[in-house]
Design a protein around this motif. Structure first.
Motif, short mmCIF file in Angstrom:
data_model
loop_
_atom_site.label_atom_id
_atom_site.label_comp_id
_atom_site.label_asym_id
_atom_site.label_seq_id
_atom_site.Cartn_x
_atom_site.Cartn_y
_atom_site.Cartn_z
N PHE A 321 -0.44 -6.80 46.66
CA PHE A 321 -0.82 -6.54 48.05
C PHE A 321 -0.35 -7.69 48.93
N SER A 322 0.23 -7.34 50.05
CA SER A 322 0.92 -8.33 50.89
C SER A 322 0.41 -8.28 52.32
N GLN A 323 0.10 -9.46 52.86
CA GLN A 323 -0.21 -9.58 54.29
C GLN A 323 0.78 -10.55 54.94
N GLY A 324 1.36 -10.12 56.05
CA GLY A 324 2.21 -10.99 56.83
C GLY A 324 1.95 -10.77 58.30
N ARG A 325 1.70 -11.85 59.03
CA ARG A 325 1.42 -11.62 60.45
C ARG A 325 1.60 -12.89 61.26
N HIS A 326 1.83 -12.66 62.56
CA HIS A 326 1.84 -13.70 63.59
C HIS A 326 0.87 -13.25 64.67
N LEU A 327 -0.38 -13.60 64.52
CA LEU A 327 -1.40 -13.20 65.49
C LEU A 327 -2.26 -14.41 65.85
N ALA A 328 -2.12 -14.88 67.07
CA ALA A 328 -2.92 -16.01 67.54
C ALA A 328 -4.39 -15.64 67.49
N GLY A 329 -5.21 -16.56 66.97
CA GLY A 329 -6.65 -16.33 66.89
C GLY A 329 -7.10 -15.68 65.60
N GLY A 330 -6.14 -15.32 64.74
CA GLY A 330 -6.49 -14.69 63.47
C GLY A 330 -6.58 -15.70 62.34
N TRP A 331 -6.86 -15.19 61.15
CA TRP A 331 -6.95 -16.02 59.95
C TRP A 331 -5.56 -16.46 59.55
N SER A 332 -5.38 -17.75 59.42
CA SER A 332 -4.09 -18.29 58.99
C SER A 332 -4.17 -18.71 57.53
N HIS A 333 -3.23 -18.22 56.76
CA HIS A 333 -3.17 -18.60 55.35
C HIS A 333 -1.80 -18.27 54.80
N VAL A 334 -1.24 -19.20 54.02
CA VAL A 334 0.02 -18.98 53.32
C VAL A 334 -0.24 -19.30 51.85
N GLY A 335 -0.07 -18.32 50.97
CA GLY A 335 -0.33 -18.57 49.57
C GLY A 335 -0.30 -17.31 48.73
N GLU A 336 -0.62 -17.46 47.44
CA GLU A 336 -0.55 -16.36 46.49
C GLU A 336 -1.71 -16.46 45.50
N PHE A 337 -2.17 -15.30 45.03
CA PHE A 337 -3.23 -15.22 44.03
C PHE A 337 -2.86 -14.15 43.01
N ALA A 338 -3.22 -14.36 41.76
CA ALA A 338 -2.93 -13.39 40.71
C ALA A 338 -4.16 -13.17 39.83
N GLN A 339 -4.41 -11.92 39.47
CA GLN A 339 -5.51 -11.57 38.58
C GLN A 339 -4.94 -11.03 37.28
N GLY A 340 -5.49 -11.48 36.16
CA GLY A 340 -5.05 -11.01 34.86
C GLY A 340 -6.20 -10.50 34.04
N THR A 341 -5.91 -10.02 32.85
CA THR A 341 -6.94 -9.48 31.97
C THR A 341 -7.81 -10.56 31.36
N LYS A 342 -7.40 -11.85 31.48
CA LYS A 342 -8.17 -12.94 30.88
C LYS A 342 -8.49 -14.06 31.87
N GLY A 343 -8.23 -13.84 33.15
CA GLY A 343 -8.50 -14.90 34.12
C GLY A 343 -7.72 -14.66 35.39
N THR A 344 -7.76 -15.64 36.29
CA THR A 344 -7.05 -15.54 37.55
C THR A 344 -6.24 -16.83 37.76
N ALA A 345 -5.33 -16.79 38.75
CA ALA A 345 -4.48 -17.95 38.99
C ALA A 345 -4.12 -18.05 40.45
N VAL A 346 -3.95 -19.29 40.88
CA VAL A 346 -3.29 -19.62 42.13
C VAL A 346 -1.93 -20.18 41.71
N PRO A 347 -0.84 -19.42 41.87
CA PRO A 347 0.46 -19.90 41.39
C PRO A 347 0.86 -21.26 41.94
N GLY A 348 0.26 -21.64 43.06
CA GLY A 348 0.52 -22.96 43.62
C GLY A 348 -0.24 -24.08 42.94
#
Length: 457
Positions: A321-348
């Protein structure tokens, strides 16, 4: 992947090019470039080259660099190349606008002195001046122009036998991606270096984290979320002395035929990470988005969306699932998250769950590191090629954009084969040409309307 357009690992070795039109044959460190580092989608930056004795003896051979595109990223890439340990020299520059080319020479000269050696007759401008620049006696061509212009520039550089570093994204539409992939195959035949500006693949934090994911730290990856949410981007008002092509070329981010929209120009980084984590590319996408806040929000100043949301589906049915936007006053975040069958990860840099781990190594500037890697590889006589994943990650962004613009489910294979050409005849464009989009009678540029937009030629 079952999708026939998905990448397969390239061969692990090639022989040196013998018939190229490159002056590299007169320099030992490139004469002896006889190995190609095998690169798979999951191999991070693709720097697993086999070591061979350096032919760049005592720094006697100069790596002659030509810069195509003198904006912020082009000037930055040239600066970072000159920050490496290589014996490098900038010998020619090209930009659509001569003033930008001269400003870049001035800025780089102040920082790097005689590493900048660009005579008057090797400063080129207009949209077709890249050919003259690439024709200059050189080894490495840096392509950092707006992405709509890159396919033909990359093709020309490869045909001339030049090593290439090309910024992302590498195209804005399906015909451009097909053209780049064809040139990538030619570059492999010629044993040419191809670096692509997806710099996270050169950062230890991403490389180590994703290697752990591939080794099973979170089990099978079943879903991901990737984000490039920010407040906005620059806008350059039209000057009195500019015609429409000059205006659009200078204000390129705001026109689809030149930029590919925000999802291509910026969000590609996060999409690339998601596909790298998965070890695959999506087979289809649906999405939504719009143009509401961007520069009046009415199409009078800008043509691109200011928000997109995509649901990418891989061949095994899992989602990104992907979010991309340029909206002043909105939530700012740049990053990635992954869910697996045995845990989760922040690839960064982090694994959560039974195999919890957090990166503790040195974090580096990815833009600088990718230039260290390219120059050091060339000095050692090693070649790697990132062109294939650069093209496929670009197409992942294009797939998402076309899904958002059309409001339809778009399949990878069909779009790659039949996707529309955003700038027919672009090879012949000059600054005096009429651009492929112009304002209507109401003073508005055409805006994509979901449900009405046609994604296919």
């Amino acid at each position: 992947m079952q999708n026939s357009t998905q990448p397969t690992p390239p061969s692990s070795a090639t022989t040196p090019s013998t018939g190229s039109d490159s002056s590299a044959t007169r320099r030992g460190f490139l004469q002896n470039s006889s190995l190609l580092a095998g690169t798979t989608l999951g191999a991070g930056a693709g720097l697993s080259a086999m070591a061979i004795p350096t032919a760049h003896a005592a720094g006697d051979d100069v790596i002659r660099v030509v810069l195509i595109g003198c904006g912020g990223r082009g000037t930055g890439a040239a600066d970072q190349i000159m920050n490496t340990k290589g014996n490098v020299k900038l010998v020619a520059v090209h930009d659509a606008f001569e003033s930008k080319a001269r400003n870049t020479i001035k800025r780089l000269s102040s920082r790097h002195g005689d590493k900048v050696d660009v005579p008057e007759d090797q400063i080129f401008s207009d949209l077709d001046g890249y050919k003259q620049a690439i024709d200059v006696d050189c080894d490495l061509v840096v392509i950092a122009t707006p992405p709509g212009f890159k396919p033909q520039q990359f093709e020309y550089a490869v045909n001339k036998g030049r090593h290439v570093f090309m910024e992302k994204p590498v195209a804005v539409d399906a015909p451009g991606v097909r053209r780049v992939l064809k040139s990538v195959e030619e570059s492999k035949k010629k044993n040419l270096m191809v670096g692509i500006g997806l710099q996270r693949r050169h950062e230890p934090v991403y490389k180590e984290t994703i290697s752990r994911i591939h080794d099973g730290a979170i089990g099978d990856v079943i879903s991901q979320q990737v984000y490039w949410n920010g407040n906005g981007i620059w806008y350059r008002n039209k000057k009195d002395d500019q015609n429409e092509m000059e205006f659009q070329t200078n204000n390129w981010y705001h026109f689809n035929w030149v930029s590919g929209d925000q999802i291509c120009e910026q969000h590609i980084h996060n999409l690339d990470v998601g596909c790298w984590v998965k070890g695959a590319y999506p087979v289809k996408c649906n999405g939504m988005g719009g143009h509401q806040q961007r520069e009046n929000g009415d199409g009078s100043k800008s043509q691109i969306f200011d928000h997109t949301f995509c649901e990418y589906t891989f061949a095994d049915g899992t989602k990104m699932f992907s979010q991309g936007r340029h909206l002043a006053g909105g939530w700012s975040h740049v990053g990635e998250f992954a869910q697996g069958t045995k845990g989760t990860a922040v690839p960064g840099g982090e694994i959560l769950g039974p195999n919890a781990w957090k990166f503790s190594g040195k974090r580096v500037n990815g833009h600088q590191q990718e230039q260290h890697d390219i120059i050091e590889a060339l000095m050692r006589g090693e070649i790697y090629n990132e062109g294939e994943y650069g093209a496929h990650s670009t197409f992942t962004a294009i797939l998402g954009r076309e899904a958002c613009y059309s409001g339809k489910v778009i399949k990878w294979d069909e779009l790659l084969e039949k996707g529309r050409d955003l700038a027919p005849g672009i090879d012949e464009y000059t600054l005096q040409s009429t651009p492929p989009v112009v304002k209507d009678a109401d003073g508005k540029y055409p805006l994509p309307v979901p449900g009405k937009y046609k994604p296919f030629a």
